[in-house]
Design a protein around this motif. Structure first.
Motif, PDB file in Angstrom:
ATOM      1  N   LYS A 101       0.847  -1.187   0.000  1.00 57.22           N
ATOM      2  CA  LYS A 101       0.000   0.000   0.000  1.00 57.22           C
ATOM      3  C   LYS A 101       0.886   1.242   0.000  1.00 57.22           C
ATOM      4  O   LYS A 101       1.858   1.309   0.751  1.00 57.22           O
ATOM      5  N   PHE A 102       0.541   2.219  -0.841  1.00 54.33           N
ATOM      6  CA  PHE A 102       1.276   3.477  -0.785  1.00 54.33           C
ATOM      7  C   PHE A 102       0.765   4.264   0.396  1.00 54.33           C
ATOM      8  O   PHE A 102      -0.414   4.633   0.454  1.00 54.33           O
ATOM      9  N   LYS A 103       1.627   4.492   1.382  1.00 48.71           N
ATOM     10  CA  LYS A 103       1.168   5.312   2.508  1.00 48.71           C
ATOM     11  C   LYS A 103       2.331   5.918   3.269  1.00 48.71           C
ATOM     12  O   LYS A 103       3.466   5.450   3.188  1.00 48.71           O
ATOM     13  N   VAL A 104       2.018   6.995   3.989  1.00 49.17           N
ATOM     14  CA  VAL A 104       2.990   7.591   4.906  1.00 49.17           C
ATOM     15  C   VAL A 104       2.595   7.105   6.289  1.00 49.17           C
ATOM     16  O   VAL A 104       1.515   7.408   6.773  1.00 49.17           O
ATOM     17  N   GLU A 105       3.471   6.322   6.897  1.00 47.47           N
ATOM     18  CA  GLU A 105       3.149   5.791   8.214  1.00 47.47           C
ATOM     19  C   GLU A 105       3.626   6.777   9.279  1.00 47.47           C
ATOM     20  O   GLU A 105       4.799   7.151   9.306  1.00 47.47           O
TER      21      GLU A 105
ATOM     22  N   GLY B 117       9.877  -1.257  -0.703  1.00 50.83           N
ATOM     23  CA  GLY B 117       9.355  -2.406  -1.437  1.00 50.83           C
ATOM     24  C   GLY B 117       7.871  -2.640  -1.246  1.00 50.83           C
ATOM     25  O   GLY B 117       7.217  -3.234  -2.107  1.00 50.83           O
ATOM     26  N   ILE B 118       7.300  -2.210  -0.117  1.00 52.66           N
ATOM     27  CA  ILE B 118       5.856  -2.389   0.078  1.00 52.66           C
ATOM     28  C   ILE B 118       5.097  -1.069  -0.060  1.00 52.66           C
ATOM     29  O   ILE B 118       3.914  -0.989   0.266  1.00 52.66           O
ATOM     30  N   GLY B 119       5.792  -0.003  -0.480  1.00 52.39           N
ATOM     31  CA  GLY B 119       5.088   1.238  -0.815  1.00 52.39           C
ATOM     32  C   GLY B 119       5.087   2.337   0.229  1.00 52.39           C
ATOM     33  O   GLY B 119       4.315   3.293   0.110  1.00 52.39           O
ATOM     34  N   LYS B 120       5.926   2.234   1.263  1.00 52.27           N
ATOM     35  CA  LYS B 120       5.953   3.290   2.288  1.00 52.27           C
ATOM     36  C   LYS B 120       6.598   4.555   1.715  1.00 52.27           C
ATOM     37  O   LYS B 120       7.783   4.544   1.335  1.00 52.27           O
ATOM     38  N   ILE B 121       5.825   5.632   1.686  1.00 50.99           N
ATOM     39  CA  ILE B 121       6.313   6.876   1.088  1.00 50.99           C
ATOM     40  C   ILE B 121       7.372   7.529   1.982  1.00 50.99           C
ATOM     41  O   ILE B 121       8.358   8.092   1.495  1.00 50.99           O
ATOM     42  N   ASP B 122       7.202   7.408   3.313  1.00 53.81           N
ATOM     43  CA  ASP B 122       8.217   7.952   4.226  1.00 53.81           C
ATOM     44  C   ASP B 122       9.572   7.273   4.015  1.00 53.81           C
ATOM     45  O   ASP B 122      10.621   7.908   4.151  1.00 53.81           O
TER      46      ASP B 122
END
Lengths: 175, 196
Positions: A101-105, B117-122
């Motif tokens: 998932k594209f996300k800012v955690e 690899g799993i899409g974390k933008i940070d």
């Protein structure tokens, strides 16, 4: 043996994961004679980019010149391929466990913007420090400790010791 | 026998293919353990999640003991295994800077790539930051060279530094790790839960 943590997602038991990671590391030593690494691959992309912008600058610099040669492209390097493998391996695991998932955690107490600014500064510091310390948590600490090098233990203690020290100052980012 | 590539038992031409396969295993295990989450990683510093301690120390001990057995059984030539050279000052200065980077950014280089690899933008931003940090170090190298190369002590082993046998050191490290796992679990039962 699942380790429930993040809401709705499951992770592999940490001791099982650690054992498997240890086996990957052991296999790496057995095959290549060296351990795992990560920051070295980013360094190769920096060297490549600088060399592409100005070859004369790269070859006259005391640091870049150590990593460029006429017959070998700086990206044709073990660590670069290893890190491409890490990307693919993480993608496969994420797909398997439904975590793609594209996300800012970030903590609910801060905004995405704050999180991204902290991530950027953290990355700059980690990148800089990994060069000064001749490797990061993978190459210097993990692999260095597995071969019982004094350097590995010193680097690990400096990283984690400072982490605990700094944790108090930036606690609003996390808790 | 081993290490295979340095002794050309496997042709070095296979090096990049092997690197890709090793990385695949590395990334898969890191992500499965939860190392693609900065909030899970940061838990080690605020004592609400001990995954980093558990995974990291189990991996170190497994590989360390494995190498010792491989050496004992004659499966590898330990003298051909790379031992990180010791430069005390640059290791400490570098480690301290990395420590601040870790607590601010929530990742280290390997785990950030894993999270990308799993899409974390940070994590993508962190990785971009690393690029800039390495660029800054390289450009400032003439100023840093002295500290970077100060007092080269060579590939020093920790058991020599501490004046004990490799076996005793390995035993103590295992005992310390197991004790740390118990302490970690004890603390975990005491601290306020953090939802993430």
């Amino acid at each position: 043996m699942n380790n429930k943590s993040e809401r709705g997602t499951t992770y592999l038991n940490p001791y099982v994961s650690g054992f498997l990671l240890g086996l990957v590391l052991l296999a790496t030593f057995y095959i290549t004679g060296r351990g795992l690494g990560a920051s070295g691959a980013i360094k190769s992309t920096v060297v490549t980019a600088v060399d592409a912008v100005s070859h004369s600058h790269a070859s006259s610099s005391g640091y870049y010149s150590q990593f460029i040669s006429d017959d070998e492209h700086p990206l044709n390097n073990f660590l670069v391929f290893e890190v491409l493998g890490v990307l693919a391996g993480a993608f496969l695991s994420g797909a398997l466990w439904g975590r793609l998932k594209f996300k800012v955690e970030h903590s609910p107490k801060i905004t995405s913007r704050t999180r991204l600014l902290a991530a950027l500064s953290g990355g700059v510091l980690f990148g800089f420090g990994s060069q000064m310390g001749r490797g990061c948590t993978s190459g210097a600490a993990l692999s260095g400790m597995a071969v019982m090098s004094t350097a590995g233990f010193i680097t690990m203690m400096a990283i984690f010791g400072t982490g605990y020290l700094g944790a108090w100052f930036v606690r609003k980012l996390w808790i | 026998m081993g290490p295979l590539i340095p002794q050309e038992i496997i042709d070095p031409g296979w090096s990049n293919v092997i690197a890709l396969l090793i990385g695949l295993g590395f990334g898969f295990v890191l992500e499965s353990a939860g190392f693609s989450s900065s909030r899970k990683l940061a838990g080690i510093f605020y004592l609400y999640d001990f995954t980093v301690l558990r995974v990291f120390m189990t991996a170190v001990v497994t590989a360390m003991v494995g190498l010792m057995y491989f050496n004992y059984l004659g499966w590898i030539d330990y003298s051909l295994i790379y031992t990180n050279p010791l430069y005390i000052r640059s290791a400490i200065v570098g480690g301290v800077i990395m420590g601040f980077g870790f607590i601010l950014g929530g990742y280290c280089p390997g785990t950030s790539v894993c999270a990308v690899g799993i899409g974390k933008i940070d994590a993508m931003v962190f990785t971009g930051g690393m690029f800039l940090g390495i660029l800054a170090f390289s450009e400032a190298y003439p100023l840093l060279e002295h500290l970077y190369n100060q007092e080269p002590l060579g590939p020093v082993k920790i058991y020599d530094s501490l004046g004990m046998s490799p076996g005793l050191f390995a035993f103590l490290l295992i005992a310390l790790s197991v004790a740390a796992f118990f302490v970690g679990s004890y603390i975990l039962g005491k601290v306020k839960k953090v939802e993430y």
